[in-house]
Write an enzyme that holds these catalytic residues in place. Sequence first.
Site, short mmCIF file in Angstrom:
data_model
loop_
_atom_site.label_atom_id
_atom_site.label_comp_id
_atom_site.label_asym_id
_atom_site.label_seq_id
_atom_site.Cartn_x
_atom_site.Cartn_y
_atom_site.Cartn_z
N TRP A 18 0.83 -1.21 0.00
CA TRP A 18 0.00 0.00 0.00
C TRP A 18 0.87 1.26 0.00
O TRP A 18 0.35 2.35 0.10
CB TRP A 18 -0.90 -0.02 1.24
CG TRP A 18 -2.20 0.73 1.13
CD1 TRP A 18 -2.94 0.96 0.02
CD2 TRP A 18 -2.92 1.35 2.22
NE1 TRP A 18 -4.08 1.66 0.33
CE2 TRP A 18 -4.10 1.90 1.67
CE3 TRP A 18 -2.70 1.46 3.59
CZ2 TRP A 18 -5.05 2.59 2.46
CZ3 TRP A 18 -3.64 2.12 4.37
CH2 TRP A 18 -4.80 2.69 3.82
C1 LIG Z 1 -7.27 6.31 2.76
C2 LIG Z 1 -8.23 6.40 3.90
C3 LIG Z 1 -8.53 7.63 4.44
C4 LIG Z 1 -9.39 7.74 5.51
N1 LIG Z 1 -9.57 8.97 6.05
C5 LIG Z 1 -10.24 9.10 7.21
C6 LIG Z 1 -10.23 10.35 7.90
O1 LIG Z 1 -9.64 11.33 7.45
N2 LIG Z 1 -10.89 10.43 9.08
C7 LIG Z 1 -11.54 9.36 9.62
O2 LIG Z 1 -12.09 9.50 10.71
N3 LIG Z 1 -11.57 8.16 8.98
C8 LIG Z 1 -10.92 8.00 7.80
N4 LIG Z 1 -10.90 6.77 7.15
C9 LIG Z 1 -11.82 5.70 7.61
C10 LIG Z 1 -11.34 4.86 8.78
O3 LIG Z 1 -10.04 4.46 8.57
C11 LIG Z 1 -12.26 3.65 8.94
O4 LIG Z 1 -13.57 4.11 9.04
C12 LIG Z 1 -11.96 2.80 10.18
O5 LIG Z 1 -10.62 2.46 10.24
C13 LIG Z 1 -12.83 1.54 10.22
O6 LIG Z 1 -12.54 0.80 11.37
P1 LIG Z 1 -12.69 -0.78 11.48
O7 LIG Z 1 -12.27 -1.15 12.84
O8 LIG Z 1 -14.01 -1.19 11.02
O9 LIG Z 1 -11.65 -1.36 10.41
P2 LIG Z 1 -10.05 -1.34 10.41
O10 LIG Z 1 -9.56 -0.16 11.15
O11 LIG Z 1 -9.62 -1.49 9.01
O12 LIG Z 1 -9.64 -2.64 11.24
C14 LIG Z 1 -9.82 -3.95 10.79
C15 LIG Z 1 -8.84 -4.84 11.54
O13 LIG Z 1 -9.16 -6.21 11.38
C16 LIG Z 1 -8.00 -6.94 11.09
N5 LIG Z 1 -8.39 -8.15 10.35
C17 LIG Z 1 -8.89 -8.22 9.09
N6 LIG Z 1 -9.16 -9.49 8.75
C18 LIG Z 1 -8.83 -10.26 9.81
C19 LIG Z 1 -8.88 -11.65 10.06
N7 LIG Z 1 -9.33 -12.52 9.15
N8 LIG Z 1 -8.46 -12.10 11.26
C20 LIG Z 1 -8.00 -11.23 12.20
N9 LIG Z 1 -7.93 -9.91 12.01
C21 LIG Z 1 -8.35 -9.42 10.83
C22 LIG Z 1 -7.14 -5.97 10.32
O14 LIG Z 1 -5.80 -6.36 10.29
C23 LIG Z 1 -7.41 -4.68 11.07
O15 LIG Z 1 -6.58 -4.54 12.18
C24 LIG Z 1 -10.02 6.60 6.06
C25 LIG Z 1 -9.74 5.35 5.50
C26 LIG Z 1 -8.84 5.24 4.44
C27 LIG Z 1 -8.51 3.90 3.89
S1 SF4 Z 2 4.68 -2.01 5.55
FE1 SF4 Z 2 6.03 -1.60 3.83
S2 SF4 Z 2 5.89 -3.40 2.51
FE2 SF4 Z 2 4.20 -3.49 3.94
S3 SF4 Z 2 2.49 -2.54 2.79
FE3 SF4 Z 2 3.44 -0.94 4.02
S4 SF4 Z 2 4.96 0.01 2.66
FE4 SF4 Z 2 4.37 -1.96 1.74
#
Ligand SMILES: Cc1cc2nc3c(=O)[nH]c(=O)nc-3n(C[C@H](O)[C@H](O)[C@H](O)COP(=O)(O)OP(=O)(O)OC[C@H]3O[C@@H](n4cnc5c(N)ncnc54)[C@H](O)[C@@H]3O)c2cc1C
Ligand code: SF4
Lengths: 654, 160
Positions: B43
């Site tokens: 990423w």
């Molecule tokens: C580019 C980008 C910009 C953003 N900008 C903002 C912003 O400016 N402000 C804001 O408030 N929000 C922002 N967001 C949104 C925010 O990041 C999400 O709304 C939030 O992180 C969702 O939380 P979550 O816990 O549902 O998922 P996540 O935070 O993605 O957590 C999911 C977790 O589950 C784990 N997991 C997945 N599959 C498995 C599995 N099979 N077994 C065990 N563990 C697993 C992952 O490793 C991860 O730790 C942004 C998101 C992105 C991608």
């Molecule tokens: S930790 Fe490093 S190798 Fe892994 S997704 Fe991020 S930039 Fe890519």
Amino acid sequence: MAYDTIIEDDIDVLVVGAGLGGTGAAFEARYWGKDKKIIIAEKANIDRSGAVAQGLYAINCYMGTRFGENNPEDHVRYARNDLMGMVREDLLFDMARHVDSAVHQFEEWGLPIMRDEKKGTYQREGKWQIMIHGESYKPIVAEAAKKSADQVFNRICVTHLLMDDNQENRVGGAVGFNVRTGNYHVFKSKTVIVGAGGASNIYKPRSVGEGAGRVWYAPWSSGSAYGLMIEAGAEMTQMENKIVLARFKDGYGPVGAYFLHLKTYTQNGNGEEYESKWFPGLRDIVGKYIDHEPIPTCLRNHAFISEVNAGRGPIHMVTMEAFQDPHLEEIGWHNFLGMTVGQAVLWAATDVDPKYENPELTTSEPYVMGSHATGCGAWCSGPEDVSPDEYFWGYNRMTTVQGLFGAGDAVGGTPHAFSSGSFTEGRLAAKAAVQYINDGKGEGISVSDTQIEKRREQIYQPMETYKVYRNHITAGTVNPYYINPRQGLDRLQKLMDEYCGGAGVSYMTNDKLLNIGIKKLGLLAEDWDGGIAAKDIHELLRAWELKHRILTSESVLEHTLFREETRWPGYYYRGDKMQLDDENWHVLTVSRRNPETGEYSLRKAPIYHIIGDEEKKQKKSAPKKKAPAAKKPASKKTVAKKPAAKKAATKAKT
Amino acid sequence: MPTYVHMTRCDGCGQCVDICPSDIMHIDTDIRRAYNIEPDMCWECYSCVKACPHNAISVRGYADFAPLGSSVRVRRDEEKGVIAWRIIFRNGKKDWDLIAPITTKPWGEGIPDLNTVEGPGDSMRDSQLLYNEPKYVRFDEGGLHTLESNNLVMKEGVYY
Ligand SMILES: Cc1cc2nc3c(=O)[nH]c(=O)nc-3n(C[C@H](O)[C@H](O)[C@H](O)COP(=O)(O)OP(=O)(O)OC[C@H]3O[C@@H](n4cnc5c(N)ncnc54)[C@H](O)[C@@H]3O)c2cc1C
Ligand code: SF4
Ligand code: SF4
């Protein structure tokens, strides 16, 4: 196989996936359950896992009621408006009334939140967003979760939930494998809070080749929250409500701060404003929804997509004015470095200096998630004091499976939760899970050795398949008996793109295409079951991520077919039903996959809107239109809350 | 490939392997140094770059749309609580340093250990409140917002 089986028994609260939702759950669970055993099972390392791994530059959900800025119902109105009415307002209200307390705690923990020195408030980016220096947002909330949890199991890919063998439809824990050691991990638990996040890479990304990792939502967002819950038989809602994002081209750098704070704006290839000219045509599809303020995200996408298809692309973001101010220019770059470094890398590589050149925008491939301007996820109970009967079955954020809770992307119908709202939902789920245990609901769970053994076999099957058939061929990856996870993912992305409204077909689909999609996906699912091969543990991880993506996609296809209307033009179009249809479809869609047979059943669930003075005013001025008759008489209370809010606002300033 | 490892700087310590959210930084068993095994699942999140104690990891933009020759580098310092970036354009016209805070407190010290915080009483459990509330949730020092306190009702149908 030589892998050990490691059993962790007597867990009270198991958090599966510790992103923003999961860390909130683990943190809060300790307060309510001092004596409880709290365990985290996470696929990566919680210090840098999930969508917030590289940080954030804004917290997108913050009321600021402390400063007299907004009340929870204001946020409900905003989210409802943005999603064309299709939200769970009880869950939204509940999240919004708690979210500020989470944000203020983040500040106490050390998260640098910018301040508006003059007003004494947080620095606003927009009405709901505040600006932060959030490079370390994730490590900070991870620290809080680590202090609360009894143990954090990093690098466990959770593959299945365990079910109680004594009582139907009750959860009993989860299983998975360690992506480093390969060992089999069994977590027996009274409750499970799923925070495993949304799904990228379901649809063919616009990037190709090496750049395929450049997706908007993180490439490791494997739809596991959905895959796990769907397989356990939990009901899902709004899975058709996938999201398309207008972002900086190729790098997918965020645009929020650009629009809201830097006041940049868009224009077409001829340098003209283009959005408004598409609005009259949109009225034919969505009716009065086009008159809502602010204009819903999907409708702005529609104008973007239509303008490009009319041959007047590319769409540019006009940055050259704002970036003449060196302070704003710095913010523009910091915004990327804080959350999407790849965009900065791209501009440096292509010599795009937005001070002298207006960068291109694009519309992304669709994503399946539930915390941004979209509400896919599990059908969960709301809080007792807000939810009507249809939305309440005992424990806040509990799915329709007993003891199984969700947070963040996992919970359906709650768009615009973002990072802070997801964390808040985790806290709410944790409190309810502890209550569930204290009420004795988790007593007498039995998870048989047969179930544990069956899952073990399934988990390693892809490695067995590889071992057995690898030597039928000389070398390479082309084998008549199996496909590898990358080949499977490519097939999934192609079929979702073509049949379920991806970017490649300008987001268009219809009933015929969807039915073909369902059929083709069925074949892919069959291939997965008998013929997915993993040459090592890393590929085993990819195989199970693919499995969760397939389960998610199936649900998306079924839901998209079920909702016979075009509710969100700009997210996707049902070409055979191009009209928004409030008469028949002002409802939430709810599905269940039968865990035994794999068959889907779908139903409509009623929408309850929160009605206050604002709506009453609106209704009076709106032209009379046939609306379904109210079942209950409206409340007679009409006391205006506004003057009080104003008074407090001025008080806060002094 | 998005991340790559400089041969002469990497000592195979494994910090990048430990942190990569995509599980794609692995140690090559022959040369005992790290490399990115799956660039198309990277990423460019820089988690590994920030974690490497020897600054052995860099990022080269994705080959399918990013030309060669620019660089974006970073140093993150938890003790000082800052992160420093250096962006150099391909044509060399822009070369600048940007610095931002990552925390306002000594690392981790502002975070409470809820094991040592006094637990909730029964009335707290029966309420809708979370830990540390109603602090911060209202401006008028009242309790949690409810439908009643805010003069709202929930009603089925199409109403707006
Ligand atoms: C580019 C980008 C910009 C953003 N900008 C903002 C912003 O400016 N402000 C804001 O408030 N929000 C922002 N967001 C949104 C925010 O990041 C999400 O709304 C939030 O992180 C969702 O939380 P979550 O816990 O549902 O998922 P996540 O935070 O993605 O957590 C999911 C977790 O589950 C784990 N997991 C997945 N599959 C498995 C599995 N099979 N077994 C065990 N563990 C697993 C992952 O490793 C991860 O730790 C942004 C998101 C992105 C991608
Ligand atoms: S930790 Fe490093 S190798 Fe892994 S997704 Fe991020 S930039 Fe890519
Ligand atoms: S962290 Fe740096 S030094 Fe350690 S293995 Fe990775 S690249 Fe090599």
